[in-house]
Design an enzyme around this catalytic site. Sequence first.
Site, PDB file in Angstrom:
ATOM      1  N   HIS A   1       0.441   7.856   4.059  1.00 21.88           N
ATOM      2  CA  HIS A   1       0.993   7.151   5.207  1.00 21.88           C
ATOM      3  C   HIS A   1       2.507   7.340   5.363  1.00 21.88           C
ATOM      4  CE1 HIS A   1      -2.930   5.364   5.287  1.00 21.88           C
ATOM      5  NE2 HIS A   1      -2.766   4.912   4.053  1.00 21.88           N
TER       6      HIS A   1
ATOM      7  N   GLY B   1      -5.278   1.963   7.620  1.00 23.63           N
ATOM      8  CA  GLY B   1      -6.387   1.322   8.314  1.00 23.63           C
ATOM      9  C   GLY B   1      -6.218  -0.188   8.372  1.00 23.63           C
TER      10      GLY B   1
ATOM     11  N   ILE C   1      -0.701   9.214   8.666  1.00 21.56           N
ATOM     12  CA  ILE C   1      -1.501   8.330   9.520  1.00 21.56           C
ATOM     13  C   ILE C   1      -1.176   6.875   9.195  1.00 21.56           C
ATOM     14  CG2 ILE C   1      -3.349  10.032   9.696  1.00 21.56           C
ATOM     15  CD1 ILE C   1      -4.969   8.371   7.699  1.00 21.56           C
TER      16      ILE C   1
ATOM     17  N   ASP D   1       0.855  -1.188   0.000  1.00 21.26           N
ATOM     18  CA  ASP D   1       0.000   0.000   0.000  1.00 21.26           C
ATOM     19  C   ASP D   1       0.888   1.235   0.000  1.00 21.26           C
ATOM     20  OD1 ASP D   1      -1.734   2.117   0.433  1.00 21.26           O
ATOM     21  OD2 ASP D   1      -3.010   0.986   1.799  1.00 21.26           O
TER      22      ASP D   1
END
Length: 281
Positions: free
Chosen positions: A186, A204, A201, A181
Amino acid sequence: MPIDVAKALAAEPRSTELSWGFKDVLLYHLGIGATELRYALEGPGLQVLPSFCTVAGGALAAAGGLSMPGIDVDLAAVLHGGQRIELHRPIPVEGTAVQASRIAAVHDKGKAAVIVLRSEVTDADGPLWTSDTEIFVRGEGGFGGGRGSSVREPAPEGAPELEVLQATREDQALLYRLSGDWNPLHADPEFAKRAGFDRPILHGLCSYGIVLKAVVDTLLGGDPARVRVCATRFAGVFFPGETMRIRMWRTGGRGRIRVTATAVERDDAPVLADMSVEEVE
């Protein structure tokens, strides 16, 4: 309009070959902080956590949800809204499979759209897993479509059966992204600011893997093969280096576990909600 709903729903499934080996399993496990030798040492004792299916062979990228016909959105407006996986049997340490992916639904949430991407994965022995990924796209709602289900389960009652505090590394997202990903949200501080966040962040799906591992290691006796279904809604952001509070309740007998995850350092701000893990019967 960036999302052509009729075109997206009518598109033929996209088939892609997936392949993975033990190195991919080890890298994923390290990316979610699974450093115990049963997760981090190759050989006959290596176990595969069920959430590995979200990255196996580049599964999410290969599904191509944001490049499907009828879908044209700004990556900075995209968040992962929810995830459900159903395991038809344990994931092998090494494997080759075919993934068929399609847009199963597009929901109109007013100020946002939710794209539901369904992927069904099969190998030579039959179905392996089915994955539903909900992609939340800010600013793309209001096209007059259905809202989809808004039913939320009531919060679990009483004290949790078990509570786990799980620390994460400052570089957790940098390690996890090596499993495929590559969203700069991120990793890149400037991109994160453009998306409305003070700093990058955590993915998820990384939080998802961390929490599912905690359930497996505790209430499921350390046996990944006991997981049949794991579904969650991503309720808030989590920053690398924070501590996650994971609470678990058994409901409906031994077959189902309710779970919540919050960020300890931010007054237990929600991270994962409406999460449930169902055991193999």
